[in-house]
Design a protein around this motif. Sequence first.
Motif, PDB file in Angstrom:
ATOM      1  N   MET A   1     -19.287 -13.724  74.702  1.00 45.04           N
ATOM      2  CA  MET A   1     -20.076 -12.749  73.954  1.00 45.04           C
ATOM      3  C   MET A   1     -20.259 -13.236  72.518  1.00 45.04           C
ATOM      4  N   SER A   2     -21.495 -13.231  72.030  1.00 48.37           N
ATOM      5  CA  SER A   2     -21.787 -13.753  70.702  1.00 48.37           C
ATOM      6  C   SER A   2     -21.150 -12.887  69.613  1.00 48.37           C
ATOM      7  N   LYS A   3     -20.696 -13.561  68.569  1.00 53.86           N
ATOM      8  CA  LYS A   3     -20.128 -12.861  67.406  1.00 53.86           C
ATOM      9  C   LYS A   3     -21.144 -12.776  66.264  1.00 53.86           C
ATOM     10  N   MET A   4     -22.397 -13.080  66.558  1.00 51.66           N
ATOM     11  CA  MET A   4     -23.427 -12.982  65.529  1.00 51.66           C
ATOM     12  C   MET A   4     -23.537 -11.553  65.027  1.00 51.66           C
ATOM     13  N   PRO A   5     -23.685 -11.350  63.709  1.00 50.58           N
ATOM     14  CA  PRO A   5     -23.813  -9.990  63.191  1.00 50.58           C
ATOM     15  C   PRO A   5     -25.143  -9.371  63.569  1.00 50.58           C
ATOM     16  N   ALA A   6     -25.186  -8.053  63.596  1.00 55.21           N
ATOM     17  CA  ALA A   6     -26.424  -7.339  63.904  1.00 55.21           C
ATOM     18  C   ALA A   6     -27.477  -7.641  62.847  1.00 55.21           C
ATOM     19  N   ALA A   7     -28.729  -7.730  63.284  1.00 57.89           N
ATOM     20  CA  ALA A   7     -29.823  -7.996  62.359  1.00 57.89           C
ATOM     21  C   ALA A   7     -30.073  -6.816  61.431  1.00 57.89           C
ATOM     22  N   TYR A   8     -29.959  -5.596  61.969  1.00 62.97           N
ATOM     23  CA  TYR A   8     -30.204  -4.378  61.194  1.00 62.97           C
ATOM     24  C   TYR A   8     -28.858  -3.727  60.908  1.00 62.97           C
ATOM     25  N   GLN A   9     -28.494  -3.666  59.636  1.00 63.67           N
ATOM     26  CA  GLN A   9     -27.182  -3.153  59.274  1.00 63.67           C
ATOM     27  C   GLN A   9     -27.321  -2.007  58.281  1.00 63.67           C
ATOM     28  N   ALA A  10     -26.423  -1.035  58.428  1.00 63.89           N
ATOM     29  CA  ALA A  10     -26.443   0.130  57.541  1.00 63.89           C
ATOM     30  C   ALA A  10     -25.840  -0.225  56.189  1.00 63.89           C
ATOM     31  N   THR A  11     -26.461   0.243  55.128  1.00 62.86           N
ATOM     32  CA  THR A  11     -25.855   0.184  53.801  1.00 62.86           C
ATOM     33  C   THR A  11     -25.301   1.559  53.472  1.00 62.86           C
ATOM     34  N   ARG A  12     -24.241   1.578  52.703  1.00 63.33           N
ATOM     35  CA  ARG A  12     -23.585   2.843  52.390  1.00 63.33           C
ATOM     36  C   ARG A  12     -24.566   3.816  51.728  1.00 63.33           C
ATOM     37  N   GLY A  13     -24.606   5.027  52.278  1.00 60.34           N
ATOM     38  CA  GLY A  13     -25.476   6.052  51.728  1.00 60.34           C
ATOM     39  C   GLY A  13     -26.881   6.050  52.296  1.00 60.34           C
ATOM     40  N   SER A  14     -27.236   5.047  53.114  1.00 56.59           N
ATOM     41  CA  SER A  14     -28.569   5.023  53.709  1.00 56.59           C
ATOM     42  C   SER A  14     -28.620   5.970  54.896  1.00 56.59           C
ATOM     43  N   ILE A  15     -29.820   6.172  55.442  1.00 56.47           N
ATOM     44  CA  ILE A  15     -29.982   7.075  56.574  1.00 56.47           C
ATOM     45  C   ILE A  15     -29.315   6.508  57.831  1.00 56.47           C
ATOM     46  N   LEU A  16     -29.002   5.214  57.828  1.00 53.06           N
ATOM     47  CA  LEU A  16     -28.268   4.613  58.940  1.00 53.06           C
ATOM     48  C   LEU A  16     -26.760   4.835  58.832  1.00 53.06           C
ATOM     49  N   ASP A  17     -26.313   5.263  57.673  1.00 51.88           N
ATOM     50  CA  ASP A  17     -24.888   5.481  57.423  1.00 51.88           C
ATOM     51  C   ASP A  17     -24.558   6.928  57.819  1.00 51.88           C
ATOM     52  N   VAL A  18     -24.143   7.119  59.070  1.00 49.15           N
ATOM     53  CA  VAL A  18     -23.988   8.455  59.635  1.00 49.15           C
ATOM     54  C   VAL A  18     -22.758   9.160  59.071  1.00 49.15           C
ATOM     55  N   ASP A  19     -22.933  10.428  58.716  1.00 49.25           N
ATOM     56  CA  ASP A  19     -21.836  11.262  58.230  1.00 49.25           C
ATOM     57  C   ASP A  19     -21.050  11.768  59.440  1.00 49.25           C
ATOM     58  N   ARG A  20     -20.081  10.997  59.867  1.00 50.00           N
ATOM     59  CA  ARG A  20     -19.366  11.324  61.100  1.00 50.00           C
ATOM     60  C   ARG A  20     -18.614  12.655  61.002  1.00 50.00           C
ATOM     61  N   ALA A  21     -18.082  12.959  59.850  1.00 48.09           N
ATOM     62  CA  ALA A  21     -17.350  14.213  59.695  1.00 48.09           C
ATOM     63  C   ALA A  21     -18.265  15.408  59.947  1.00 48.09           C
ATOM     64  N   PHE A  22     -19.508  15.333  59.462  1.00 47.03           N
ATOM     65  CA  PHE A  22     -20.457  16.427  59.682  1.00 47.03           C
ATOM     66  C   PHE A  22     -20.730  16.600  61.163  1.00 47.03           C
ATOM     67  N   TYR A  23     -21.033  15.508  61.866  1.00 46.42           N
ATOM     68  CA  TYR A  23     -21.370  15.638  63.285  1.00 46.42           C
ATOM     69  C   TYR A  23     -20.150  16.018  64.121  1.00 46.42           C
ATOM     70  N   ASP A  24     -18.968  15.553  63.722  1.00 49.53           N
ATOM     71  CA  ASP A  24     -17.754  15.980  64.417  1.00 49.53           C
ATOM     72  C   ASP A  24     -17.558  17.488  64.312  1.00 49.53           C
ATOM     73  N   SER A  25     -17.979  18.060  63.179  1.00 54.30           N
ATOM     74  CA  SER A  25     -17.787  19.503  62.974  1.00 54.30           C
ATOM     75  C   SER A  25     -18.651  20.345  63.898  1.00 54.30           C
ATOM     76  N   LEU A  26     -19.646  19.722  64.553  1.00 51.34           N
ATOM     77  CA  LEU A  26     -20.577  20.463  65.405  1.00 51.34           C
ATOM     78  C   LEU A  26     -20.188  20.431  66.874  1.00 51.34           C
ATOM     79  N   THR A  27     -19.185  19.631  67.235  1.00 53.11           N
ATOM     80  CA  THR A  27     -18.824  19.527  68.646  1.00 53.11           C
ATOM     81  C   THR A  27     -18.060  20.759  69.094  1.00 53.11           C
ATOM     82  N   VAL A  28     -18.051  20.969  70.406  1.00 58.26           N
ATOM     83  CA  VAL A  28     -17.399  22.156  70.951  1.00 58.26           C
ATOM     84  C   VAL A  28     -15.906  22.157  70.645  1.00 58.26           C
ATOM     85  N   ALA A  29     -15.321  20.980  70.429  1.00 60.67           N
ATOM     86  CA  ALA A  29     -13.910  20.910  70.099  1.00 60.67           C
ATOM     87  C   ALA A  29     -13.612  21.429  68.702  1.00 60.67           C
TER      88      ALA A  29
END
Length: 289
Positions: free
Chosen positions: A1-29
């Motif tokens: 399996m190649s170790k090449m980095p992804a071509a499209y990468q998230a930068t901190r604070g961009s729309i690709l940088d998902v707020d995991r805590a927010f989405y975790d707060s919406l789960t049934v758990a």
Amino acid sequence: MSKMPAAYQATRGSILDVDRAFYDSLTVAQTERRLVTTHTVPMRDGLAWEVPAGHVFRIKIIEGAQVGDFNLWSLHNPRERLWASRTRQLQSAHVSTYDRLWSSLPYLRPMVTIIDDSLADYGVDDDGGRVHDLLGTRCDPYVNTLLTGEDFDFHCHSNLVRAIEPWGLTEFDVHDVLNIFQCTGLNEDDQYFMKACPARKGDYLEFFAEIDLLCALSCCPGGDLSVDLWGPNARDPLETCHPLGVEVYAVDDDLLSGWTSPQPAPYRGRHGRRGPESDWSAIKRQRCC
């Protein structure tokens, strides 16, 4: 399996940088929910339904293993729809929790964010298979005729066509899909393969609606894909087919404090034209919401 980095990468604070805590707060758990509506997608058929922005919806196995082909559009502007190939690049070829499904140009914004996945631990199997893929697309009667010489109407493409007609949409609006619960990969010849669905009763994939949505799902006539659909061993997989369930939930308004529906990509749309600045941005805003 190649170790090449992804071509499209998230930068901190961009729309690709998902707020995991927010989405975790919406789960049934993490929170109580109010069930708004339920749907059953019949075996070998399709169904469309609406989901308001800020709601959660779950697609689930309600009887036996079954794959589903999923399309989605902006409810108010069906020209904006899932862009499977860009989602593969921005997220991955197989999606799971915290991945987003992105819309087509010129909008290019998250339509949904996956917030929960009961098959998240499936990982990569011994054949290189993974679940919930954007690699392939829907089965359709056109390719079936090419492969078999026979017309057969009930494919995922046809199911989706029928499902969206009550919303005034047509075959031209059906597009490349997310294959939910489907296990796929690329073989050593770089060719697409499908194998039997690993999902069982109670398994689910859950989404947060970032914008107002029209969704459509086909219960694939291939059922759980344990039977060959084409080739020398092909046979009718009817005994492997089951319905799928859909649940739509409202979450506590307090949990959505600070969240806003994402706007279309801010590119102004001049495309190198000379002269007065294009008014496409204003047109885009007008049509998107």
